[in-house]
Write a protein that holds these residues in place. Structure first.
Motif, PDB file in Angstrom:
ATOM      1  N   LEU A 451      31.749   8.102  57.874  1.00 48.47           N
ATOM      2  CA  LEU A 451      32.830   8.035  56.895  1.00 48.47           C
ATOM      3  C   LEU A 451      33.240   9.434  56.442  1.00 48.47           C
ATOM      4  O   LEU A 451      34.434   9.709  56.253  1.00 48.47           O
ATOM      5  N   GLN A 452      32.255  10.291  56.256  1.00 47.73           N
ATOM      6  CA  GLN A 452      32.544  11.672  55.876  1.00 47.73           C
ATOM      7  C   GLN A 452      33.395  12.362  56.944  1.00 47.73           C
ATOM      8  O   GLN A 452      34.343  13.073  56.642  1.00 47.73           O
ATOM      9  N   GLU A 453      33.013  12.149  58.212  1.00 49.34           N
ATOM     10  CA  GLU A 453      33.777  12.732  59.323  1.00 49.34           C
ATOM     11  C   GLU A 453      35.202  12.182  59.334  1.00 49.34           C
ATOM     12  O   GLU A 453      36.173  12.935  59.522  1.00 49.34           O
ATOM     13  N   GLU A 454      35.317  10.852  59.139  1.00 53.95           N
ATOM     14  CA  GLU A 454      36.642  10.233  59.126  1.00 53.95           C
ATOM     15  C   GLU A 454      37.475  10.752  57.958  1.00 53.95           C
ATOM     16  O   GLU A 454      38.683  10.967  58.074  1.00 53.95           O
ATOM     17  N   LEU A 455      36.834  10.937  56.827  1.00 53.93           N
ATOM     18  CA  LEU A 455      37.536  11.460  55.654  1.00 53.93           C
ATOM     19  C   LEU A 455      38.077  12.859  55.933  1.00 53.93           C
ATOM     20  O   LEU A 455      39.228  13.176  55.590  1.00 53.93           O
ATOM     21  N   VAL A 456      37.220  13.677  56.571  1.00 55.99           N
ATOM     22  CA  VAL A 456      37.674  15.028  56.937  1.00 55.99           C
ATOM     23  C   VAL A 456      38.857  14.952  57.888  1.00 55.99           C
ATOM     24  O   VAL A 456      39.851  15.687  57.755  1.00 55.99           O
ATOM     25  N   LYS A 457      38.779  14.044  58.858  1.00 53.19           N
ATOM     26  CA  LYS A 457      39.880  13.874  59.813  1.00 53.19           C
ATOM     27  C   LYS A 457      41.149  13.423  59.094  1.00 53.19           C
ATOM     28  O   LYS A 457      42.255  13.906  59.404  1.00 53.19           O
ATOM     29  N   ARG A 458      41.004  12.484  58.174  1.00 53.64           N
ATOM     30  CA  ARG A 458      42.179  11.995  57.450  1.00 53.64           C
ATOM     31  C   ARG A 458      42.818  13.121  56.614  1.00 53.64           C
ATOM     32  O   ARG A 458      44.035  13.244  56.546  1.00 53.64           O
ATOM     33  N   LYS A 459      41.976  13.901  55.979  1.00 56.62           N
ATOM     34  CA  LYS A 459      42.504  15.004  55.176  1.00 56.62           C
ATOM     35  C   LYS A 459      43.220  16.026  56.053  1.00 56.62           C
ATOM     36  O   LYS A 459      44.273  16.575  55.672  1.00 56.62           O
ATOM     37  N   LEU A 460      42.663  16.286  57.244  1.00 61.27           N
ATOM     38  CA  LEU A 460      43.303  17.202  58.186  1.00 61.27           C
ATOM     39  C   LEU A 460      44.624  16.610  58.671  1.00 61.27           C
ATOM     40  O   LEU A 460      45.652  17.305  58.761  1.00 61.27           O
ATOM     41  N   LYS A 461      44.591  15.325  58.988  1.00 57.68           N
ATOM     42  CA  LYS A 461      45.800  14.636  59.443  1.00 57.68           C
ATOM     43  C   LYS A 461      46.863  14.648  58.357  1.00 57.68           C
ATOM     44  O   LYS A 461      48.055  14.833  58.641  1.00 57.68           O
ATOM     45  N   LYS A 463      47.184  16.883  56.104  1.00 60.46           N
ATOM     46  CA  LYS A 463      47.691  18.258  56.056  1.00 60.46           C
ATOM     47  C   LYS A 463      48.689  18.498  57.178  1.00 60.46           C
ATOM     48  O   LYS A 463      49.719  19.173  57.001  1.00 60.46           O
ATOM     49  N   GLU A 464      48.374  17.927  58.375  1.00 64.37           N
ATOM     50  CA  GLU A 464      49.266  18.104  59.532  1.00 64.37           C
ATOM     51  C   GLU A 464      50.616  17.421  59.312  1.00 64.37           C
ATOM     52  O   GLU A 464      51.629  17.840  59.873  1.00 64.37           O
ATOM     53  N   LYS A 465      50.642  16.354  58.553  1.00 58.21           N
ATOM     54  CA  LYS A 465      51.896  15.629  58.298  1.00 58.21           C
ATOM     55  C   LYS A 465      52.878  16.457  57.474  1.00 58.21           C
ATOM     56  O   LYS A 465      54.059  16.186  57.459  1.00 58.21           O
ATOM     57  N   GLY A 466      52.350  17.454  56.800  1.00 61.37           N
ATOM     58  CA  GLY A 466      53.242  18.318  56.023  1.00 61.37           C
ATOM     59  C   GLY A 466      53.141  18.052  54.539  1.00 61.37           C
ATOM     60  O   GLY A 466      52.458  17.130  54.083  1.00 61.37           O
ATOM     61  N   ASP A 467      53.928  18.854  53.806  1.00 63.38           N
ATOM     62  CA  ASP A 467      53.901  18.772  52.349  1.00 63.38           C
ATOM     63  C   ASP A 467      54.736  17.587  51.885  1.00 63.38           C
ATOM     64  O   ASP A 467      55.915  17.474  52.223  1.00 63.38           O
ATOM     65  N   GLU A 468      54.143  16.695  51.122  1.00 63.63           N
ATOM     66  CA  GLU A 468      54.847  15.489  50.685  1.00 63.63           C
ATOM     67  C   GLU A 468      56.085  15.825  49.862  1.00 63.63           C
ATOM     68  O   GLU A 468      57.145  15.211  50.038  1.00 63.63           O
ATOM     69  N   LYS A 469      55.977  16.824  49.019  1.00 64.10           N
ATOM     70  CA  LYS A 469      57.116  17.221  48.176  1.00 64.10           C
ATOM     71  C   LYS A 469      58.253  17.732  49.028  1.00 64.10           C
ATOM     72  O   LYS A 469      59.432  17.389  48.816  1.00 64.10           O
ATOM     73  N   LYS A 618      64.789   9.300  59.867  1.00 66.06           N
ATOM     74  CA  LYS A 618      63.751   8.341  60.254  1.00 66.06           C
ATOM     75  C   LYS A 618      62.393   9.038  60.408  1.00 66.06           C
ATOM     76  O   LYS A 618      61.358   8.547  59.946  1.00 66.06           O
ATOM     77  N   ILE A 619      62.431  10.197  61.053  1.00 69.09           N
ATOM     78  CA  ILE A 619      61.182  10.948  61.261  1.00 69.09           C
ATOM     79  C   ILE A 619      60.539  11.299  59.921  1.00 69.09           C
ATOM     80  O   ILE A 619      59.330  11.147  59.733  1.00 69.09           O
ATOM     81  N   GLN A 620      61.381  11.763  58.978  1.00 69.20           N
ATOM     82  CA  GLN A 620      60.847  12.167  57.669  1.00 69.20           C
ATOM     83  C   GLN A 620      60.331  10.945  56.893  1.00 69.20           C
ATOM     84  O   GLN A 620      59.308  11.016  56.212  1.00 69.20           O
ATOM     85  N   ARG A 621      61.111   9.860  57.036  1.00 70.94           N
ATOM     86  CA  ARG A 621      60.650   8.636  56.346  1.00 70.94           C
ATOM     87  C   ARG A 621      59.324   8.138  56.948  1.00 70.94           C
ATOM     88  O   ARG A 621      58.436   7.669  56.230  1.00 70.94           O
ATOM     89  N   ALA A 625      55.845   7.595  55.093  1.00 70.41           N
ATOM     90  CA  ALA A 625      55.093   6.335  55.180  1.00 70.41           C
ATOM     91  C   ALA A 625      53.664   6.615  55.652  1.00 70.41           C
ATOM     92  O   ALA A 625      52.681   6.043  55.144  1.00 70.41           O
ATOM     93  N   ASP A 626      53.520   7.510  56.658  1.00 68.20           N
ATOM     94  CA  ASP A 626      52.194   7.873  57.164  1.00 68.20           C
ATOM     95  C   ASP A 626      51.349   8.534  56.064  1.00 68.20           C
ATOM     96  O   ASP A 626      50.147   8.261  55.927  1.00 68.20           O
ATOM     97  N   ILE A 627      52.006   9.444  55.317  1.00 65.86           N
ATOM     98  CA  ILE A 627      51.271  10.131  54.230  1.00 65.86           C
ATOM     99  C   ILE A 627      50.773   9.118  53.207  1.00 65.86           C
ATOM    100  O   ILE A 627      49.621   9.178  52.763  1.00 65.86           O
ATOM    101  N   THR A 628      51.651   8.182  52.847  1.00 66.24           N
ATOM    102  CA  THR A 628      51.243   7.145  51.881  1.00 66.24           C
ATOM    103  C   THR A 628      50.063   6.348  52.398  1.00 66.24           C
ATOM    104  O   THR A 628      49.090   6.067  51.678  1.00 66.24           O
ATOM    105  N   LEU A 629      50.148   5.976  53.708  1.00 68.40           N
ATOM    106  CA  LEU A 629      49.064   5.196  54.322  1.00 68.40           C
ATOM    107  C   LEU A 629      47.767   6.015  54.383  1.00 68.40           C
ATOM    108  O   LEU A 629      46.691   5.524  54.049  1.00 68.40           O
TER     109      LEU A 629
END
Length: 909
Positions: A451-461, A463-469, A618-621, A625-629
């Motif tokens: 779970l820790q590894e997955e959490l790190v991956k999710r946090k990295l992912k 970050k890769e999605k970009g700044d929500e703001k 669409k890409i930004q939306r 959606a990915d960031i929210t998930l």
């Protein structure tokens, strides 16, 4: 035939049988009745080995009985004592016309090798010195049948009316000639009534002080009367029927087929544990409670398979001989290197005991092993069996156990507790819990690190999605840009608004279905996770084959049933998700068929600029959606991680809590000895783990490793939880070869608690002296054991101080020998004499002044403490030179002179 000597043995002693020669009897004194009387004596129950021929005043009846014995009769009896019954002029109560005369019974020590001279001496130097009454007229009349008849008119009348003086009889008994040759008894009934009819208590007390025991013919009241007698001291009330006629002596008759008729009237319940000798009867004065038992069956009888009967030695270094053992306490004594411990160790090894006979002495052990082949052991049931159980405690064994090295004492205590089926199950359950808890924690820690590894991956992912703001700003900008482009498109405002709603809805549903399809795939994969994957083969190994088969079959059926139900439930959950996907797909299809949506598609399909901006939007939306998930997943991961951490910490604490829950149920006690269970922290093991794994170059590492947790449970849990958190976060530096996951598993899944025990015996075990600890260990070995097998102990005094030996061990051996056969090697007189050893085995090594028979290296002689013979220096074989009592005094006390000298120096009043 060699006489079998087992030391002091239980025999029935019937010391109150009158003969046809007695002044008062109902046999009728005829030759025919004398033959009948001897027949009766020859057919007494087989346990009757000693009798007392008890006639009034005179020894004629005894003389006649011994004449029969001299002709080869009465072979069933090992000893016949002469007892003179005196009616003396101290009176108990009776009725107004007839007072009860006090009956004094005087047993004489007779040397049967000089029988004629001994009987003559009793007549001339005892009986003839008694006057028949204190009356002036009779002051010169000696006690005789002729004088009874002359003065009374008839023998019986003279007997009834003329009574010797109490003082005169006791004065003669206590004279130099007779004080060591007589043993006195009183009739209980007359003596107990002595205070009535205004008689004085001092008379009663005086008589009590003069005698060694009492007689009673009433077995029903014996226990009650003994309890009352105990108020005056510790003298025993012996039982006998006080036989005066054939009515009570009915055991000589036979059926026509030769079988003896059942005993109807005769019975004697007096068992005395002693040699059938005068020295034997004296033991009931020294050890009344140990040497006398009033009961129907033989006291302290051991089962045939629970007592060693004899040890036969044929090794060339030993005199070839058979040593017969007593069922109770057997003490092996001798000087240094005389073969005491060698004999005990060889017996133990012959019976396949795995304990060393002497710690760290291989040469000695080899010698003992060499003797074993020349040894044979027979048991009380007549069987030679080397596989029967014994308990053997070699030299220093109790001391070694008391040190509790490697937890040996804890193991012993646990084995004791496990003898109780309920307590054994509690310990077994705890062991099973510990194992299962280890597996459960291991699984959870592995999952937690995943779970820790997955959490790190999710946090990295994330970050890769970009700044929500920034994404939201971009969506806002692109939305505005699209609005401006819409003005140029040939479609009504209402149609455009409807199209945008449908398009947004379609995109959301498509994304939702992607998520649901992923969930369905993961849910279906759970089918491979067995609902119940536990194997119970180990748990049911101790059950019977039929129960084991039934439970195994039932368990497997239920596993299969539950697995099917589990898969069915998984399919149901997947189906719920599939139903949502299908419903979403139907809505998507409807949207794709909607005229407004189709019109919008057609309107924009040739507008490349609009399509390009719309694609960007669409890409930004989708990113949003990915960031929210992902953020939702991160929240779930954090919740799961926190839940796992809490669960793991609690599960780890449960190693301790479960012991706390069962410790009261594991408590046991026996008298003043008590065993309390408690959870003990294995702090050394825990510290070794930290030393081995944590890098201590930093101050933080040093602090963690050197944190004190000794017996402080909360400090231990605080430290483990801190280290665990640091391992999860990777903020602790480990030594090379160690990994955070591996250390977390060793830290949290390992049970660093064990069920340990506090032993209480007046003090707690740790507060006791070394000697007392060793004694308490011996009590543990024996008091809490459910075994009935023989006990072999080599020099227990080596582990104990003298006070503990006398106050504790002696008392303990006296109690324990009644339950189990004991064979002990000792140099301590308190153990041999104080514990009243039934059989003494004296060992000797051949030497210039200590010769053995045939010059063999080792020889033994056996006998009771009451076995006595004056030392005869002319006898060359040292063991045959004197009696057992003399050997004991010489070996253990330094001899008579040494003993007397110490007694003077102690000046004990």
């Amino acid at each position: 035939m060699t006489k079998i000597v087992r030391g002091s043995e239980w025999r029935i002693w019937d010391l109150h049988i009158h003969t046809p020669e007695s002044i008062c009897q109902d046999y009728k004194n005829t030759p025919e009745n004398w033959d009948k009387f001897i027949n009766c004596l020859e057919n007494l129950p087989e346990d009757v080995k000693v009798i007392g021929i008890t006639d009034y005043y005179f020894i004629d009846g005894y003389e006649k009985v011994m004449a029969y014995k001299a002709k080869g009769r009465l072979k069933n009896l090992e000893k016949i004592f002469p007892i003179l019954e005196f009616r003396i002029d101290t009176f108990g109560s009776g009725n107004e016309n007839r007072l009860q005369k006090i009956n004094l019974h005087i047993l004489f020590d007779i040397d049967e090798s000089k029988l004629e001279a001994e009987i003559k001496k009793i007549r001339e130097e005892f009986i003839d010195n008694i006057k028949i009454s204190k009356l002036e007229a009779h002051k010169t009349k000696k006690l005789s049948k002729e004088n009874f008849s002359e003065i009374g008119g008839t023998l019986k009348d003279g007997f009834e009316s003329l009574i010797p003086s109490t003082e005169e009889v006791l004065e003669l008994v206590n004279s130099t000639t007779w004080k060591d040759k007589t043993f006195l008894f009183l009739g209980y009934k007359e003596w107990s009534n002595l205070e009535k009819n205004q008689q004085l208590k001092p008379l009663k007390d005086h008589l009590y002080s003069q005698v060694k025991a009492f007689f009673s013919n009433n077995i029903e009241t014996n226990e009650k009367n003994q309890n009352w007698l105990n108020e005056f001291g510790n003298k025993k009330l012996l039982h006998s029927l006080d036989i005066h006629s054939f009515k009570d002596l009915d055991t000589y008759e036979f059926e026509e087929n030769g079988n003896k008729k059942p005993i109807d009237n005769y019975h004697c319940h007096t068992w005395i544990k002693a040699d059938p000798t005068f020295n034997g009867i004296k033991q009931i004065d020294y050890e009344p409670d140990e040497r006398v038992s009033i009961e129907q069956i033989k006291p302290q009888e051991k089962a045939g398979y629970q007592a060693i009967d004899s040890v036969t030695i044929t090794h060339s270094d030993f005199t070839h001989q058979t040593l017969y053992l007593n069922q109770n306490l057997n003490c092996i004594i001798g000087g240094r290197s005389t073969g005491k411990s060698v004999l005990l160790g060889a017996i133990a090894k012959k019976l396949n005991c795995d304990k060393p006979v002497k710690f760290g002495n291989q040469e000695y052990t080899d010698f003992v092993n060499a003797i074993v082949s020349g040894l044979s052991i027979a048991w009380k049931d007549g069987v030679e069996n080397n596989d029967r159980n014994i308990e053997y405690f070699p030299q220093s064994y109790m001391y070694q156990l008391a040190k509790n090295k490697d937890g040996e004492l804890d193991k012993l205590v646990e084995e004791i507790i496990k003898q109780d089926a309920v307590k054994n199950q509690l310990i077994t359950n705890y062991d099973s819990f510990s194992s299962e808890n280890n597996s459960d924690i291991t699984t959870k820690i592995n999952k937690l690190f995943q779970l820790q590894e997955e959490l790190v991956k999710r946090k990295l992912k994330l970050k890769e999605k970009g700044d929500e703001k920034g994404i939201r700003s971009e969506i806002e900008k692109l939305t505005k840009e699209l609005s401006e482009l819409k003005l140029k498109i040939q479609i009504t405002e209402q149609e455009l608004e409807e199209y945008n709603k449908l398009k947004l809805k379609l995109e959301e549903l498509t994304k939702t279905n992607e998520t649901y399809n992923t969930q369905i795939s993961k849910i279906q994969a759970l089918k491979e996770k067995f609902f119940l994957n536990k194997d119970i083969d180990f748990d049911i190994v101790s059950l019977s084959e039929s129960n084991r088969s039934y439970i195994k079959s039932s368990f497997e059926k239920l596993k299969e049933k539950f697995q099917k139900e589990w898969e069915s439930e998984v399919d149901k959950i997947s189906l719920k998700n599939s139903v949502i996907v299908k419903a979403n797909s139907e809505v998507i299809t409807e949207i794709e068929k909607n005229q407004n949506y189709i019109k919008g598609i057609e309107a924009f399909k040739n507008n490349n600029q609009y399509k390009e901006v719309e694609e960007k939007l669409k890409i930004q939306r989708d990113k949003l959606a990915d960031i929210t998930l992902i953020k939702k997943e991160i929240e779930e991961f954090i919740l799961q991680i926190d839940s796992f951490k809490t669960s793991i910490k609690q599960a780890h604490r449960n190693f301790y809590i479960k012991i706390e829950e069962i410790k009261e149920s594991l408590k046991i006690s026996e008298g003043k000895l008590e065993i309390l269970a408690f959870p003990k922290l294995k702090s050394n093991e825990f510290k070794e783990l930290l030393n081995w794994s944590i890098n201590q170059q930093s101050d933080e590492g040093k602090r963690i490793v050197n944190t004190s947790i000794e017996n402080k449970v909360e400090d231990y849990f605080k430290l483990t939880n801190e280290i665990f958190e640091k391992l999860l976060s990777g903020t602790i530096t480990l030594k090379g070869g160690n990994e955070h996951l591996g250390l977390a598993l060793k830290l949290m899944a390992t049970n660093y608690f064990q069920i340990s025990y506090n032993i209480l015996y007046e003090d707690t075990f740790n507060q006791m002296s070394e000697g007392k600890k060793a004694f308490v260990v011996l009590m543990l070995l024996l008091d809490f054991s459910d075994k009935d097998c023989p006990i072999l102990i080599d020099q227990p005094e080596d582990d104990l101080d003298n006070r503990a030996i006398y106050k504790e061990l002696v008392k303990y051996l006296k109690k324990k020998k009644k339950e189990r056969q004991i064979i002990v090697v000792t140099h301590n007189p308190n153990i041999v004499v104080g514990a009243d050893s039934e059989q003494v085995i004296v060992a000797n090594q051949n030497g210039v002044d200590t010769k053995n028979r045939n010059g063999t290296k080792f020889q033994y002689i056996t006998g009771s403490l009451e076995n006595t013979k004056e030392t005869d220096e002319k006898i060359e074989i040292i063991l045959e030179r004197q009696g057992i009592k003399e050997h004991v005094c010489e070996i253990l006390e330094g001899g008579n002179e040494a003993f007397k000298q110490r007694e003077k120096k102690y000046d004990i009043k």
